[in-house]
Design a protein around this motif. Structure first.
Motif, PDB file in Angstrom:
ATOM      1  N   MET A   1       0.836  -1.161   0.000  1.00 38.27           N
ATOM      2  CA  MET A   1       0.000   0.000   0.000  1.00 38.27           C
ATOM      3  C   MET A   1       0.889   1.234   0.000  1.00 38.27           C
ATOM      4  SD  MET A   1      -2.257   1.296   3.252  1.00 38.27           S
ATOM      5  CE  MET A   1      -3.323  -0.048   3.023  1.00 38.27           C
TER       6      MET A   1
ATOM      7  N   ILE B   1       1.137   5.335   0.876  1.00 37.53           N
ATOM      8  CA  ILE B   1       0.512   6.401   1.643  1.00 37.53           C
ATOM      9  C   ILE B   1       1.380   7.648   1.516  1.00 37.53           C
ATOM     10  CG2 ILE B   1       1.586   5.651   3.803  1.00 37.53           C
ATOM     11  CD1 ILE B   1      -0.968   6.686   5.222  1.00 37.53           C
TER      12      ILE B   1
ATOM     13  N   CYS C   1      -6.042   1.580   4.575  1.00 42.59           N
ATOM     14  CA  CYS C   1      -5.618   2.975   4.695  1.00 42.59           C
ATOM     15  C   CYS C   1      -6.338   3.647   5.866  1.00 42.59           C
ATOM     16  CB  CYS C   1      -5.907   3.709   3.394  1.00 42.59           C
ATOM     17  SG  CYS C   1      -5.085   5.300   3.272  1.00 42.59           S
TER      18      CYS C   1
END
Length: 87
Positions: A1, A3, A77
Motif C-alpha cells: 500500500m 501512503i 488505509c
C-alpha cells in the motif's frame, strides 16, 4: 500500500499533527540531514504498525517534506490513519 504524508522535521516531540493539504502531517524530532529524518519515519511507521522496518520504504520524496511510503501490511488505509491519529 502507498501512503502520502507530510513530514515536519526538527520538532520538539514526534507525533501526529493533523492534516496538511489533506495529507497526514507527522512531526519528527530528527533533522533533515544525512537521512536521519527518513530513518525516523521508517522507524515510527514500523513501530506503529507492528511490522519490520524492511516492510516500510520511501518510494518518493527522499529529500522532500512530502513523502510517499510503500508499506507492506494487511491494514487498510483507514486503519493506518486511525493508528496515526492516536500517535
Amino acid at each position: 500500500m502507498k501512503i502520502k504524508v507530510y513530514i515536519q522535521p526538527n520538532s520538539k516531540k514526534s507525533g501526529y499533527a493533523g492534516l496538511y493539504d489533506g495529507l497526514p502531517k507527522i512531526k519528527i524530532t530528527a533533522p533533515p540531514v544525512d537521512g536521519a529524518a527518513n530513518s525516523e519515519i521508517i522507524k515510527i511507521f514500523s513501530k506503529l504498525l507492528n511490522i519490520p522496518k524492511s516492510d516500510v520504504t520511501i518510494s518518493s520524496g527522499h529529500v522532500s517534506r512530502l513523502k510517499i511510503l510503500d508499506i507492506n501490511t494487511d491494514k487498510s488505509c483507514e486503519e493506518i490513519i486511525t493508528i496515526l491519529e492516536k500517535f
